[in-house]
Structure formats: structure tokens, C-alpha cells
Write a protein that holds these residues in place. Sequence first.
Motif, short mmCIF file in Angstrom:
data_model
loop_
_atom_site.label_atom_id
_atom_site.label_comp_id
_atom_site.label_asym_id
_atom_site.label_seq_id
_atom_site.Cartn_x
_atom_site.Cartn_y
_atom_site.Cartn_z
N LYS A 182 0.84 -1.21 0.00
CA LYS A 182 0.00 0.00 0.00
C LYS A 182 0.87 1.25 0.00
O LYS A 182 0.57 2.23 -0.72
CB LYS A 182 -0.91 -0.02 1.23
CG LYS A 182 -1.93 1.09 1.24
CD LYS A 182 -2.86 0.96 2.43
CE LYS A 182 -3.89 2.10 2.45
NZ LYS A 182 -4.79 2.00 3.62
N GLN A 183 1.95 1.23 0.78
CA GLN A 183 2.85 2.38 0.81
C GLN A 183 3.52 2.58 -0.54
O GLN A 183 3.65 3.72 -1.02
CB GLN A 183 3.89 2.18 1.90
CG GLN A 183 4.88 3.33 2.02
CD GLN A 183 5.94 3.06 3.08
OE1 GLN A 183 5.92 2.03 3.75
NE2 GLN A 183 6.87 3.98 3.22
N HIS A 186 1.16 4.08 -2.99
CA HIS A 186 1.03 5.52 -2.73
C HIS A 186 2.24 6.28 -3.26
O HIS A 186 2.09 7.34 -3.89
CB HIS A 186 0.88 5.74 -1.23
CG HIS A 186 0.82 7.19 -0.84
ND1 HIS A 186 -0.28 7.98 -1.11
CD2 HIS A 186 1.73 7.99 -0.22
CE1 HIS A 186 -0.05 9.21 -0.67
NE2 HIS A 186 1.16 9.24 -0.12
N GLU A 187 3.45 5.71 -3.03
CA GLU A 187 4.65 6.37 -3.53
C GLU A 187 4.66 6.43 -5.05
O GLU A 187 5.04 7.45 -5.65
CB GLU A 187 5.89 5.65 -3.01
CG GLU A 187 6.09 5.76 -1.51
CD GLU A 187 7.27 4.95 -1.01
OE1 GLU A 187 7.86 4.23 -1.85
OE2 GLU A 187 7.59 5.03 0.19
N THR A 189 2.06 6.36 -7.01
CA THR A 189 1.05 7.32 -7.44
C THR A 189 1.56 8.75 -7.34
O THR A 189 1.39 9.56 -8.26
CB THR A 189 -0.21 7.16 -6.58
OG1 THR A 189 -0.69 5.80 -6.69
CG2 THR A 189 -1.31 8.10 -7.05
#
Length: 418
Positions: A182-183, A186-187, A189
Motif C-alpha cells: 500500500k505504501q 502511494h509512492e 502514485t
Amino acid sequence: MARTLRRPNFEIYAYVIVTIPDYQILKIFEQVAGGQEMMLVDGNGRIMAHAQRERMGERPTYLKEGSLNAQIVKIGEDEYLVSSRKLSVKDWRLVMLTPYEDAVHKLKTIFQSVFVIQLIAYAVFLLLLILLIRTFTRPLVRLGKLAHTVQRGNLEVRSYIQGSDEIGRLGSSFDQMLDRIKQMIHEITMEQSRKRKAELAMLQAQINPHFLFNVLNSIRMKVHRKGDQESAEMLLSLSRLLRMTIGHEDESVTLHEEVSTLIDYVNLMNLRQKEKAQLHVDIAAEAMFAQVPRFCLQPFIENALIHGLRQQSGTISLSARQAAPRTLEIVLRDDGAGMDEETLRKLRSNLTMAGAFQEEADLTPKGLRFTGIGTANVYERLRLRFGEAFVLIIDSEEGAGTTITMRVPLQEAGDPHV
């Protein structure tokens, strides 16, 4: 039962006699018989005690001397199991007579009881085993369902399995992996968002270079029409140099393009100094279209003009040839002032330092450099790209000029870059 009593000289002085009334033995037989016939017989097979007093003194044929401890005999129409045990009183025996059918029935009852107990124990063991296996496999089943949920694209779920065993560590690692994924999403994105913004900014920034190139070409055409050929050539060199500097995205260019950039650079540098430097180029035909990194020669030409020739007249020679099947050798010479041993040693030391992106402030006067790319920078960039295959040799003698030899692995157009 009788026993003699003797003096120390073994003389018999008395007898001890113990007698048991037969009714006590019969009473014992009645208590323990339980439907079985018990009797006490002597060594001759004669009944000495029996629940039926009238049978005492009989000698049954199945109780003859030497008979087995247990045997099956037939009395009348019925079969009996005869078992006997020898007593410590002479050769007397205790005999039990059991109907064969009763003995077999008891054995069957015992067998059935044991079988039922074993069956119940097996069922209980199987039930406990199933419960134990389900206890161990429930977290794994949960992880399997969770993985299927993640496969469908839901990254918000977690197992929350805790424990110090392998399954607990597996659940914790699975949760950490989901958090990391998930991290990373996000990075990525955010990185893609920044990349799109950078591409937009780059697209906007390209307007100014194109505008500058067009203006320079317009000025050059006007100067050319007025007959100032030298100024027109200088504007053309400046335009081409700027286009090569800020208009190319490829990291590699052909040696022909790199040399053309060097010629334009020398022409522009000659405008800044009173005396002109000459650039002699000798490129072999097989090396003309070899792929080389952009601006890998410009810093050396710049140093030759500023440090070697000291912005005075002189000659810079550039030659290139294929020294080996996959190696391009480039030699750059100037007839300038050269360097003493201490300066040469310091320059070589700077080039061999890991990560030495240095500005060479001690060698280059401020404000006299066209770009911020130093010799050590170029050396480190080529070493990162080609590794040990790249070789740079600097030889110099004070008052006799400087020679720089580069050996660069040949590469085809489109080869991957570092």
C-alpha cells in the motif's frame, strides 16, 4: 500341616501340627466358586475337599496324575474346562471345573467389551485429532481467504494473526507486506503525479529554447544578408551548440556529432580571446559513427584552451580510431604550457577518487567555464557507465603540452545506458 522342632544337636523334641477344618475350606469354595465346581485333590487324584461331601474320596478319571494344568474334558454330554494349580502342601492340587460354554461366553464378553472400548477410544482420538488439526489450520485457511481477497484488489484487509510460532510470524509478515504494498502504491502514485507535472513543466520549458533557436536563426539570416559572414557563422555555431546542449534527450551521440559540437565550441571560444586556437581533427572512418556519451570531450577541450593554451594561440589535435574489436581510442593533445609533476599528480588523484564530482577551483579561474561539467565529473560518469572497461590516461610535461588518451567500449545505437 506338621513341622518338627529340633535342638541345636538336631534332636527332635516336639512337633507342631496345624489343622484346618474342612468346613472352612468348603465355605471358601462356596464364596469364590461363582457357579464353578472347585475341589482339592491329593497326588493320587482323590478328592480331599468338595462342596458336595458325598464326592470326597472319589477319583475322577480326568484328574489322573500328570494331567495338564488346563484341559477340556467331556463329562456326560457336556464339556468342561478343567484348570488346576499345584499347592505347596505335598503334591496336592486345587482344581476348578468350569462349563466350557460359560468360559467361552466370558471370553466373548471380554473381547466385546475390549472392542467397544477400543472403538470408543478411536472415535474420541479421531475427534480430538480433527479439533487439533482445525485449530492449527484455521489461521492458514484465514490467510488463504485473505490472499484471495487481496487478489481481487482489496488491500485494506488484514489477518491480525498474532503468535510466536511459524503461523503467527507468517500472518505478521503478510500484514507487513500489505502495508508495504500500500505504501509503495502511494509512492508510485505520487511519483507518477510528480512525473506528469514535470513533463508538463518540461513541455512548457521547451517553448523558450525553440523560441531562442528561431530568434538566433532570424538574426543570423539578417547578418548573413548584410554580408557579415563571420558573425553569421558564429551565430550558427552558437545555435548548434545550444541545440546540442539543451535540445537533446539522448545520453549518447555519434562521435561525428560530438566533434561537430567541439568545433562550434572552439569557434565560440575564439571570439572571447585575442588569439585563436586551432583544432585539428583526425577521425578514422570506422570511428566516425561510434556511439559515445554526450559532452565526454568538451571538458578536456575547455581545459586545453584555458589551462593548456591559456587563452592564447595554439593547436589542439583530436584523433580517434578503433584500437580493438570493441574499443574506441580517442587521443587529445595540445601544445600548451603543460603541467608540473605535482599538479599532474593532484589531477590524477582527483580523478581516481570515488564520487569525485569536483569543480577544480584550484585549476580553473572563476567565470571562464562554459558549462559546470568538470573533468572529474566526466571521468566518474564514464566509470559508472562502462566500469573497468573505461580507461583514461593523462600525460603532461611542463612546457611541452598535455596528452589525454581515452579508451571507451564501443556500443551500438540503442544500447541500454547506466
